[in-house]
Design an enzyme around this catalytic site. Sequence first.
Site, short mmCIF file in Angstrom:
data_model
loop_
_atom_site.label_atom_id
_atom_site.label_comp_id
_atom_site.label_asym_id
_atom_site.label_seq_id
_atom_site.Cartn_x
_atom_site.Cartn_y
_atom_site.Cartn_z
N THR A 1 -7.41 -6.20 -0.60
CA THR A 1 -6.27 -6.70 0.09
C THR A 1 -6.18 -8.10 0.52
O THR A 1 -5.58 -8.69 0.13
CB THR A 1 -6.15 -5.83 1.54
OG1 THR A 1 -7.39 -5.89 2.39
CG2 THR A 1 -5.76 -4.25 1.43
N LYS B 1 -13.67 -6.18 -10.62
CA LYS B 1 -15.04 -6.42 -11.11
C LYS B 1 -15.38 -5.48 -12.36
O LYS B 1 -16.21 -5.68 -13.26
CB LYS B 1 -15.94 -6.20 -9.87
CG LYS B 1 -15.78 -7.44 -9.00
CD LYS B 1 -16.65 -7.44 -7.77
CE LYS B 1 -16.47 -6.28 -6.94
NZ LYS B 1 -15.29 -6.22 -6.08
N ASP C 1 -6.40 -2.23 -3.86
CA ASP C 1 -7.76 -2.38 -3.76
C ASP C 1 -7.87 -3.81 -3.65
O ASP C 1 -7.46 -4.49 -4.66
CB ASP C 1 -8.87 -1.78 -4.72
CG ASP C 1 -10.13 -1.79 -4.52
OD1 ASP C 1 -10.48 -1.98 -3.30
OD2 ASP C 1 -10.77 -1.78 -5.61
N SER D 1 -12.06 -6.37 -5.37
CA SER D 1 -11.53 -5.10 -5.85
C SER D 1 -12.12 -4.80 -7.11
O SER D 1 -13.31 -5.39 -7.50
CB SER D 1 -10.02 -5.16 -6.24
OG SER D 1 -10.01 -6.01 -7.59
N ASP E 1 -12.87 3.76 -4.32
CA ASP E 1 -13.13 2.47 -4.49
C ASP E 1 -14.19 2.42 -5.64
O ASP E 1 -14.45 1.25 -6.15
CB ASP E 1 -13.96 1.91 -3.30
CG ASP E 1 -13.02 1.63 -2.02
OD1 ASP E 1 -11.80 1.22 -2.47
OD2 ASP E 1 -13.63 1.51 -0.98
N ASP F 1 -6.26 4.47 -4.93
CA ASP F 1 -6.38 3.42 -4.17
C ASP F 1 -5.24 2.46 -4.48
O ASP F 1 -5.31 1.75 -5.43
CB ASP F 1 -7.76 2.44 -4.20
CG ASP F 1 -7.67 1.42 -3.17
OD1 ASP F 1 -6.99 1.21 -2.41
OD2 ASP F 1 -9.01 0.96 -2.74
N GLU G 1 -5.44 6.97 -0.05
CA GLU G 1 -6.09 6.13 1.17
C GLU G 1 -5.11 6.20 2.33
O GLU G 1 -5.56 6.02 3.71
CB GLU G 1 -6.23 4.70 0.70
CG GLU G 1 -7.14 3.79 1.66
CD GLU G 1 -7.29 2.56 1.16
OE1 GLU G 1 -8.21 1.71 1.85
OE2 GLU G 1 -6.73 1.91 0.43
N ASP H 1 0.85 -1.25 -0.09
CA ASP H 1 -0.02 0.12 0.01
C ASP H 1 0.86 1.20 0.10
O ASP H 1 0.72 2.16 -0.71
CB ASP H 1 -0.76 0.18 1.29
CG ASP H 1 -2.46 -0.49 1.07
OD1 ASP H 1 -2.77 -0.37 -0.08
OD2 ASP H 1 -3.03 -1.20 1.84
N HIS I 1 -19.17 -7.31 3.21
CA HIS I 1 -19.06 -6.04 2.16
C HIS I 1 -20.41 -5.77 1.62
O HIS I 1 -20.35 -4.61 1.26
CB HIS I 1 -17.87 -6.14 1.17
CG HIS I 1 -16.73 -6.13 1.89
ND1 HIS I 1 -15.32 -6.33 0.84
CD2 HIS I 1 -16.34 -6.04 3.09
CE1 HIS I 1 -14.30 -6.26 1.85
NE2 HIS I 1 -14.74 -6.11 3.17
#
Length: 353
Positions: A141, A259, A139, A256, A286, A136, A73, A50, A232
């Site tokens: 993790t 998609k 994205d 992440s 995101d 990000d 982030e 990150d 989520h």
Amino acid sequence: MSFDAEKQLAIAAVRRASYLTEKVFNQLIKEKSAAGALTKDDKSPVTIGDFGAQAIVISMLKDAFPNDPIVGEEDSDFLRENTQTCSRVWELVQETIQHATEYKELGQIKSAEEMMSIIDQGSYHGGRNGRMWTLDPIDGTKGFLRGAQYAICLALIENGKPVVSAIGCPNLPYDFNQPETSPKGIIMSAVRNHGCFQYSLHNEKLEPVQVHMQDVQNTKDSKFCEGVEAGHSMQGTQEEIAKYLGITRGPTKMDSQAKYASLARGDGDIYLRLPTKMTFEEKIWDHAGGSLLVEEAGGVVSDMFGKPLDFGVGRTLKNNNGVIAAYKGIFEKVIEATAAVTSKDPHFQKVAQ
């Protein structure tokens, strides 16, 4: 207005950051796992990736577009308190910079202290006026730790709307129809009103290919995807919506913004992310980059009530609830199905008030 300079720089920055995350995976996850030295709760590789990816991207952005603020982030507080981790991040950043082949003059970080100062330049509060970048650095993790899907996500927002996007997906096959034999690693990039294109992550000489969503008109023929983590989104409700639409095949689960990239090139047709908590506010980093990919590939992205995503009210999508993305030919049907299913559930009625 042409955003070609911004697009090319964004692709190069995401590519460089993707290389760093691959180094982290190969050196700190794959090797440790093989040696039995990586515990289930060890999140240090994600932390290192990150910080390193954020430093790489912000340094290049600030050299190229010094007046553009950045909504990132991470901040450097953890690194300043953990010198060993800081040294490991700095080592990987140096190694990545030394092997860079694109825009070599940009992002030449000179010291660990400069690296931390650069990381802290991602603290912009957001807003509706002017330009800002969202980042990000890793994205997804948990997908990253599993060796599954994750993404490096960068977007330029102008006056509250995403206008440039570059998303690196190091583990996404170049050809989704041949996942076992197709080389892994893509960058998906889009500019508003100029289409969405797929690039090879590792073969910089390979010409980009414009991608489009599938022209599906009947929802029962569509494929839908959702996140891997049950916490989520409301996966049970999402399955009910799929049944309402006549979809019989199960969802593709993926971590992440990979998609969004998958939808943009036709690997899926619908993405559902309904909130598990009424008070939850999605982060703009995101969804900014991914939503533009889908829109430029022939899709529509909104919240669960059909409202456009509002990227101009700070660091979160506080004016929206959940996210729905679908091919334009079936989008309204998906919104109608979502309303029909969720209207019976007090959980979502509270959101609508």
